[in-house]
Motif scaffolding. Sequence first.
Motif, PDB file in Angstrom:
ATOM      1  N   ILE A 150      53.291  34.471  38.798  1.00  0.00           N
ATOM      2  CA  ILE A 150      51.922  34.010  39.043  1.00  0.00           C
ATOM      3  C   ILE A 150      51.162  33.994  37.720  1.00  0.00           C
ATOM      4  CG2 ILE A 150      49.721  34.536  40.168  1.00  0.00           C
ATOM      5  CD1 ILE A 150      51.356  35.989  42.348  1.00  0.00           C
ATOM      6  N   VAL A 151      50.469  32.911  37.451  1.00  0.00           N
ATOM      7  CA  VAL A 151      49.553  32.859  36.319  1.00  0.00           C
ATOM      8  C   VAL A 151      48.141  32.730  36.872  1.00  0.00           C
ATOM      9  CG1 VAL A 151      49.663  30.353  36.030  1.00  0.00           C
ATOM     10  CG2 VAL A 151      49.078  31.784  34.080  1.00  0.00           C
ATOM     11  N   LEU A 152      47.201  33.406  36.223  1.00  0.00           N
ATOM     12  CA  LEU A 152      45.805  33.305  36.632  1.00  0.00           C
ATOM     13  C   LEU A 152      44.928  33.233  35.394  1.00  0.00           C
ATOM     14  CD1 LEU A 152      44.580  36.395  36.114  1.00  0.00           C
ATOM     15  CD2 LEU A 152      45.823  36.845  38.234  1.00  0.00           C
ATOM     16  N   ALA A 153      43.694  32.795  35.594  1.00  0.00           N
ATOM     17  CA  ALA A 153      42.801  32.647  34.452  1.00  0.00           C
ATOM     18  C   ALA A 153      41.359  32.561  34.908  1.00  0.00           C
ATOM     19  CB  ALA A 153      43.151  31.392  33.649  1.00  0.00           C
ATOM     20  N   SER A 154      40.479  32.919  34.006  1.00  0.00           N
ATOM     21  CA  SER A 154      39.051  32.671  34.176  1.00  0.00           C
ATOM     22  C   SER A 154      38.746  31.302  33.593  1.00  0.00           C
ATOM     23  CB  SER A 154      38.227  33.751  33.469  1.00  0.00           C
ATOM     24  OG  SER A 154      36.860  33.374  33.438  1.00  0.00           O
ATOM     25  N   ASP A 155      38.501  30.331  34.449  1.00  0.00           N
ATOM     26  CA  ASP A 155      38.161  28.987  33.993  1.00  0.00           C
ATOM     27  C   ASP A 155      36.702  28.882  33.567  1.00  0.00           C
ATOM     28  OD1 ASP A 155      40.796  27.987  34.591  1.00  0.00           O
ATOM     29  OD2 ASP A 155      40.234  28.133  36.701  1.00  0.00           O
ATOM     30  N   THR A 156      35.982  29.984  33.681  1.00  0.00           N
ATOM     31  CA  THR A 156      34.647  30.114  33.100  1.00  0.00           C
ATOM     32  C   THR A 156      34.710  29.847  31.602  1.00  0.00           C
ATOM     33  OG1 THR A 156      34.194  31.856  34.716  1.00  0.00           O
ATOM     34  CG2 THR A 156      32.714  31.724  32.811  1.00  0.00           C
ATOM     35  N   LYS A 157      35.847  30.173  31.007  1.00  0.00           N
ATOM     36  CA  LYS A 157      36.026  30.092  29.555  1.00  0.00           C
ATOM     37  C   LYS A 157      36.344  28.645  29.140  1.00  0.00           C
ATOM     38  CE  LYS A 157      35.621  34.643  29.649  1.00  0.00           C
ATOM     39  NZ  LYS A 157      35.636  34.991  31.086  1.00  0.00           N
ATOM     40  N   VAL A 208      29.144  27.703  34.344  1.00  0.00           N
ATOM     41  CA  VAL A 208      29.715  27.949  35.663  1.00  0.00           C
ATOM     42  C   VAL A 208      30.700  29.108  35.577  1.00  0.00           C
ATOM     43  CG1 VAL A 208      31.641  26.328  35.358  1.00  0.00           C
ATOM     44  CG2 VAL A 208      30.834  26.843  37.648  1.00  0.00           C
ATOM     45  N   LEU A 209      30.786  29.882  36.664  1.00  0.00           N
ATOM     46  CA  LEU A 209      31.832  30.889  36.829  1.00  0.00           C
ATOM     47  C   LEU A 209      32.927  30.282  37.700  1.00  0.00           C
ATOM     48  CD1 LEU A 209      29.670  34.049  37.584  1.00  0.00           C
ATOM     49  CD2 LEU A 209      30.911  33.580  35.473  1.00  0.00           C
ATOM     50  N   PHE A 210      34.193  30.519  37.318  1.00  0.00           N
ATOM     51  CA  PHE A 210      35.301  29.895  38.053  1.00  0.00           C
ATOM     52  C   PHE A 210      36.603  30.568  37.655  1.00  0.00           C
ATOM     53  CE2 PHE A 210      37.588  26.180  39.844  1.00  0.00           C
ATOM     54  CZ  PHE A 210      36.727  25.837  40.880  1.00  0.00           C
ATOM     55  N   GLY A 211      37.606  30.470  38.524  1.00  0.00           N
ATOM     56  CA  GLY A 211      38.930  30.996  38.217  1.00  0.00           C
ATOM     57  C   GLY A 211      39.983  30.297  39.028  1.00  0.00           C
ATOM     58  N   SER A 229      31.012  36.209  26.601  1.00  0.00           N
ATOM     59  CA  SER A 229      32.129  35.388  27.044  1.00  0.00           C
ATOM     60  C   SER A 229      32.709  34.662  25.838  1.00  0.00           C
ATOM     61  CB  SER A 229      31.669  34.404  28.125  1.00  0.00           C
ATOM     62  OG  SER A 229      32.779  33.807  28.762  1.00  0.00           O
ATOM     63  N   PHE A 230      33.657  33.777  26.082  1.00  0.00           N
ATOM     64  CA  PHE A 230      34.285  33.043  24.980  1.00  0.00           C
ATOM     65  C   PHE A 230      34.834  31.722  25.499  1.00  0.00           C
ATOM     66  CE2 PHE A 230      37.525  35.956  26.673  1.00  0.00           C
ATOM     67  CZ  PHE A 230      38.596  35.097  26.911  1.00  0.00           C
ATOM     68  N   GLY A 231      35.303  30.884  24.588  1.00  0.00           N
ATOM     69  CA  GLY A 231      35.963  29.641  24.978  1.00  0.00           C
ATOM     70  C   GLY A 231      35.051  28.452  25.147  1.00  0.00           C
ATOM     71  N   SER A 232      33.796  28.565  24.754  1.00  0.00           N
ATOM     72  CA  SER A 232      32.870  27.460  24.955  1.00  0.00           C
ATOM     73  C   SER A 232      32.820  26.543  23.744  1.00  0.00           C
ATOM     74  CB  SER A 232      31.470  27.999  25.260  1.00  0.00           C
ATOM     75  OG  SER A 232      30.618  26.956  25.696  1.00  0.00           O
ATOM     76  N   VAL A 233      32.066  25.442  23.877  1.00  0.00           N
ATOM     77  CA  VAL A 233      31.923  24.499  22.772  1.00  0.00           C
ATOM     78  C   VAL A 233      31.181  25.138  21.601  1.00  0.00           C
ATOM     79  CG1 VAL A 233      32.047  22.415  24.172  1.00  0.00           C
ATOM     80  CG2 VAL A 233      29.840  23.545  23.865  1.00  0.00           C
TER      81      VAL A 233
END
Length: 369
Positions: A189-196, A204-207, A323-327
């Motif tokens: 299983i792979v999972l992630a916070s797509d918020t990033k 948005v918050l998402f996963g 958080s991280f991963g944004s533009v």
Amino acid sequence: MTDSQNARAASLSHLHSAKLSRGDPLSTPIVMSSVFHLPGDPAGARQYGRFDSPTWEAVEAALAHLEEAEALVFPSGMAAISSVLLALLSSGDRVLIPSDGYYTPRVLLEKHLTRLGIGYDTRPTATFLDGGFSGYGMVLVETPSNPGLDVCDIEAVAKAARSEGAITVADNTTMTPYGQRPLDLGIDIVLASDTKAPNGHSDVLFGHVASRNAKMIETIREWRKLAGVIPGPFEAWLVLRGLETLEVRFDRMCSSAEIIASRLADHPMVQSVRYPGLKDDPSHALAKTQMLRSGSLIGLTLASKEKAERFIDTCPLIEATTSFGSVHTSAERRARWGDDVAEGFVRLSVGCEPTETLWEAIDTALKTT
């Protein structure tokens, strides 16, 4: 990227158009409805907004396309993690998780899941294979670890844990499917916070959870339906829009991070740097074998808490966020959350700003700390 990765990236934004009839909207519509027209026998039709949603299905199709596995979406990364734990574990099971990864899963286990009879142990990412996996019902890795950026051998962990009967889970939030592919390395299983980075715009918050094991996915899907751990359609649409530019954003972020990390390593105001792409990083050799890119996160240590805070506060192209991963480029001093790092350790998330302009701002801020 590999040819198959390029093909997935190229076709992602055309998934919706392949199903269109003449005159249909090219953009995926947002279906803002909690109920559906349901006369007579409800079997085979949409029934209720907690069960499914056309907008969820669109983003799940996009994520499945990237992961090459069935995907389920959730209202946050932690919702994805907690759903995997609660759907697949039973009282008496034991979980192994990183001692140096994202801290919230450890808090969740300690404060709540232990009350349900689920035990856990922790182990450093760099030595995650040491001690084996006997007695564990689930093994969760996060590599590179957040925030220290240590790396463990995903394929070796998957093979060894499976031989002991454990379910293997990888948190791939820091890397996205474009930077690392745990399912291809044997993880269940792979999972992630797509918020990033997948969403990429800090709005948005998402996963999500993805797996090639149909039974596990169906169990987690049923948990989501019964527990109501569901995202809203507008949030799903925002993530779908973000996914269409993920490849180009992630490429820019990683390319800039590679350049900036090497310059930080030589900077007189920086005591040390962690970045898997640096040749002298302890994780470099292993990272080259399992990571497609070196990522957009850099760990740098300054001389003190005060210097770290001043660096973050004075750089005009760094946003002080958790958080991280944004533009936008962001940074934070992770010791303030209790992470086992030096007081002057800064997690720097490189964004999409022009590389040289961003470096000039970082260099100037460092020189004035």
